[in-house]
Design a protein around this motif. Structure first.
Motif, PDB file in Angstrom:
ATOM      1  N   GLY A  29     -25.122 -44.819 -84.710  1.00  0.00           N
ATOM      2  CA  GLY A  29     -26.416 -45.423 -85.015  1.00  0.00           C
ATOM      3  C   GLY A  29     -26.523 -46.884 -84.614  1.00  0.00           C
ATOM      4  N   GLU A  30     -25.458 -47.450 -84.047  1.00  0.00           N
ATOM      5  CA  GLU A  30     -25.434 -48.885 -83.722  1.00  0.00           C
ATOM      6  C   GLU A  30     -25.448 -49.161 -82.219  1.00  0.00           C
ATOM      7  N   TRP A  55     -27.556 -49.318 -79.922  1.00  0.00           N
ATOM      8  CA  TRP A  55     -28.571 -50.233 -79.383  1.00  0.00           C
ATOM      9  C   TRP A  55     -28.699 -51.510 -80.198  1.00  0.00           C
ATOM     10  N   SER A  56     -27.681 -51.822 -81.010  1.00  0.00           N
ATOM     11  CA  SER A  56     -27.739 -53.022 -81.849  1.00  0.00           C
ATOM     12  C   SER A  56     -27.258 -54.274 -81.117  1.00  0.00           C
ATOM     13  N   VAL A  57     -26.777 -54.133 -79.879  1.00  0.00           N
ATOM     14  CA  VAL A  57     -26.359 -55.294 -79.095  1.00  0.00           C
ATOM     15  C   VAL A  57     -27.267 -55.396 -77.869  1.00  0.00           C
ATOM     16  N   LEU A 102     -19.073 -49.863 -81.914  1.00  0.00           N
ATOM     17  CA  LEU A 102     -20.406 -49.439 -82.341  1.00  0.00           C
ATOM     18  C   LEU A 102     -20.396 -47.969 -82.748  1.00  0.00           C
ATOM     19  N   TRP A 155     -24.014 -57.853 -73.188  1.00  0.00           N
ATOM     20  CA  TRP A 155     -23.003 -56.853 -73.546  1.00  0.00           C
ATOM     21  C   TRP A 155     -22.900 -55.802 -72.449  1.00  0.00           C
ATOM     22  N   TRP A 207     -27.463 -55.160 -74.462  1.00  0.00           N
ATOM     23  CA  TRP A 207     -26.775 -54.697 -73.248  1.00  0.00           C
ATOM     24  C   TRP A 207     -27.352 -55.399 -72.027  1.00  0.00           C
ATOM     25  N   ARG A 255     -17.009 -55.386 -79.822  1.00  0.00           N
ATOM     26  CA  ARG A 255     -17.582 -54.786 -81.025  1.00  0.00           C
ATOM     27  C   ARG A 255     -17.522 -53.264 -80.906  1.00  0.00           C
ATOM     28  N   ARG A 293     -16.396 -44.245 -82.291  1.00  0.00           N
ATOM     29  CA  ARG A 293     -17.111 -45.498 -82.053  1.00  0.00           C
ATOM     30  C   ARG A 293     -16.930 -45.920 -80.595  1.00  0.00           C
TER      31      ARG A 293
END
Length: 127
Positions: free
Chosen positions: A106-107, A109-111, A103, A32, A113, A101, A16
């Motif tokens: 698969g995550e 691009w969930s924040v 990541l 982020w 940036w 967090r 991660r």
């Protein structure tokens, strides 16, 4: 004018990637980024990054290799990124950040940036 270098860590633990949300300065707050900071005069990039991770997150990390490339930042700064692994400590947002967090693949691009970090994160993620 001499180029100012900012170093960032693609800090991994258990596959991660660690993302850090800025709390300061105001124009960056809420965005982020990869944790890191400015290289001080007379300091190597690698030493600066290890120091910044200690100061900002309270962890010891081992740098495992430079991510190819460098990316322009505002005010004449340039970002260089290293892959790193957590050696000891549990990251905490001690300075300039209010949330961290981890990541999974698969995550990434969930924040949200920071715009300046997007190309570096893409390089780290192999996108």
């Amino acid at each position: 004018m001499e180029q100012k270098i900012v170093v960032g860590a693609a800090l991994y633990d258990d596959g991660r990637l660690l993302a850090a949300r800025r709390s300061a300065p105001p124009e960056l707050a809420g965005g982020w980024e990869l944790p890191g900071g400015k290289v001080e005069p007379g300091e190597s990039c690698e030493d600066a990054l290890v120091r910044e991770l200690r100061e900002e997150l309270g962890v010891e990390a081992e740098l495992t290799g430079r991510v190819p490339g460098e990316w322009a930042l505002p005010r004449g700064h340039v970002l260089r990124v290293w892959r790193a692994r957590l050696v000891s400590g549990e990251p905490k947002p001690l300075e300039d950040h209010d949330e961290l967090r981890w990541l999974g693949a698969g995550e990434i691009w969930s924040v949200g940036w920071l715009e300046a970090d997007v190309p570096a994160v893409a390089a780290v993620a192999g996108a």
